[in-house]
Design an enzyme around this catalytic site. Structure first.
Site, PDB file in Angstrom:
ATOM      1  CE  LYS A   1     -29.481 -90.598  12.935  1.00  0.00           C
ATOM      2  NZ  LYS A   1     -28.589 -91.581  13.580  1.00  0.00           N
TER       3      LYS A   1
ATOM      4  CG  HIS B   1     -52.471 -99.917   3.978  1.00  0.00           C
ATOM      5  ND1 HIS B   1     -52.388 -99.584   5.308  1.00  0.00           N
ATOM      6  CD2 HIS B   1     -52.735-101.245   3.935  1.00  0.00           C
ATOM      7  CE1 HIS B   1     -52.572-100.666   6.041  1.00  0.00           C
ATOM      8  NE2 HIS B   1     -52.789-101.693   5.233  1.00  0.00           N
TER       9      HIS B   1
ATOM     10  CE  LYS C   1     -54.747-110.242   4.316  1.00  0.00           C
ATOM     11  NZ  LYS C   1     -54.021-109.002   3.983  1.00  0.00           N
TER      12      LYS C   1
ATOM     13  CD  GLU D   1     -52.083-105.391  -1.183  1.00  0.00           C
ATOM     14  OE1 GLU D   1     -53.036-105.187  -1.971  1.00  0.00           O
ATOM     15  OE2 GLU D   1     -52.159-105.158   0.038  1.00  0.00           O
TER      16      GLU D   1
ATOM     17  CE1 TYR E   1     -57.496-103.155   5.148  1.00  0.00           C
ATOM     18  CE2 TYR E   1     -58.504-101.798   6.845  1.00  0.00           C
ATOM     19  CZ  TYR E   1     -57.459-102.051   5.978  1.00  0.00           C
ATOM     20  OH  TYR E   1     -56.403-101.204   5.952  1.00  0.00           O
TER      21      TYR E   1
HETATM   22 MG    MG Z   1     -51.845-105.556   2.020  1.00  0.00          MG
END
Ligand code: MG
Length: 391
Positions: free
Chosen positions: A99, A320, A182, A237, A341
């Site tokens: 669905k 990503h 980060k 981001e 990374y």
């Molecule tokens: Mg990210």
């Protein structure tokens, strides 16, 4: 040509990573092998895949729901012979009877299986996945040299600013030029001190991006917009919750400079809402969906077409997932950049062993399928999933 067995298992990843939302030390992926009835050099052609990092592993959905569905098909319903292979039919077969809505519950399972099918078909054709994908979607130009930025700068309970300095120095030594760190895990002034230091290392704000991992509430979001708008960074981001399109738009209005998001959108419709209602500006902002998290390669081609209607070019799409899946897609679809990374997810991040980053760019290699075989640590895990074929 058809799939005769599918095996999926969860692999835990040991990490010491923390972003603004806290610990990522519980990471895991689903590893998948789809065995075909084509035999080459005494061994079946096997399509491999894994579910990418950053989302919960969909092993149960694959085992209970999607693998049986694909195994029930004969090769008249889904033929993996390369000339006959129809990616739209494959996606329709995998998702039959599902669905609409609640995409995140299934999209990664579907995408992981779909990527393994592409891997098998490309190997049967003796082609790199980027070549087969480009052929199937009528894209005659492969992008062989792709910008590759590094995602790092994670937090850690014992991580010092000196450690961050060493980390960034190592990335630059490895050949990366654009570094993403980060933010949002400390008071703003402490994050600014980290950024000032990294900026002095990379040399130019266009080589620095930041990632808040959707952790900022309204007050902090505004504080970061104000504090960082004068920095002219490459991008900011995930300033908001992925489904809070108004908050994303509000941040963009206050911040002004480029914003990147989309890694937590799990369908074409969610990405369409993002470009309709999230304040995202074609030509300035960046879209970062993860290919296996978003139903796979066929859906990615549909997403590109949908986004083109809203004025978006592939240059502004940075998938990503720093892995061979994203890299092959960049080559086939001509996306603007891929990520890496090197420190984050062990065997489940990174590229073929012989690929080196040079002045911030990476080049495609000559492999079959997605080239997992050329990434020895990862391929050791894949072989261990189907040991009977590799003894
Ligand atoms: Mg990210």
């Amino acid at each position: 040509v058809k799939i005769v067995s599918v095996r999926a298992k969860t692999c835990r990843i040991e990490t010491q990573l923390y972003n603004a939302r806290g610990s990522r030390t519980q990471s895991a992926v689903t590893l998948l092998a789809a065995v075909t009835d084509v035999v080459r050099s005494g061994r079946p052609v096997i399509g491999f895949s894994f579910s990418g990092t950053g989302f919960l592993p969909p092993t149960a959905q694959l085992q209970d729901r999607f693998s049986p569905r694909i195994l029930a098909l004969g090769d008249r319903e889904l033929d993996l012979e390369p000339a006959a292979f129809d990616p739209a039919a494959a996606l329709a077969a995998i998702t039959k009877g599902e669905k609409f809505g609640g995409d995140a519950e299934r999209s990664t399972a579907v995408g992981t299986l779909e990527v393994a099918i592409w891997d098998a078909v490309a190997k049967i054709a003796g082609l790199p996945a980027y070549q087969l994908i480009a052929q199937k979607y009528g894209r005659d130009e492969i992008k062989h040299k792709i910008e590759c930025y590094v995602g790092g700068g994670w937090y850690g309970p014992k991580k010092t600013t000196a450690d961050l300095h060493d980390e960034v120095a190592r990335y630059l030594e490895l050949g990366y030029r654009t570094v993403k760190v980060k933010v949002g895990g400390l008071p703003v002034k402490d994050d600014l001190a980290r950024l000032d230091m990294v900026l002095s290392q990379v040399g130019d704000p266009s080589r620095l991006a930041v990632d808040a991992n959707s952790a900022l509430g309204p007050d902090r979001r505004s504080a970061y917009a104000q504090a960082l708008k004068g920095y002219n960074l490459r991008w900011f981001e995930e300033p908001a919750h992925p489904n809070d399109y108004q908050a994303n738009a509000d941040f963009i209005a206050e911040y002004g400079n480029p914003v990147a998001t989309g890694e937590n959108q799990f369908s074409l419709e969610e990405l369409r809402n993002l470009v309709r209602y999230g304040g995202m500006r074609p030509g300035k902002d960046l879209l970062q969906w993860d290919i296996p998290h978003c139903y796979g390669v066929e859906m990615t081609s549909r997403i590109i077409a949908m986004l083109a209607d809203y004025g978006w070019s592939v240059d502004s799409m940075f998938p990503h997932g720093g892995n061979q899946i994203a890299l092959n897609a960049c080559g086939a679809f001509g996306f603007g950049a891929c990520e890496a990374y090197p420190d984050a997810f062990g065997a489940f991040s990174g590229y073929a062993d012989n690929l080196k980053v040079q002045e911030g760019f990476i080049s495609l290699g000559d492999w079959e399928g997605f080239g997992f075989e050329a990434q020895s640590e990862l391929f050791a895990e894949m072989k261990a999933l189907v040991p009977e074929y590799y003894s």
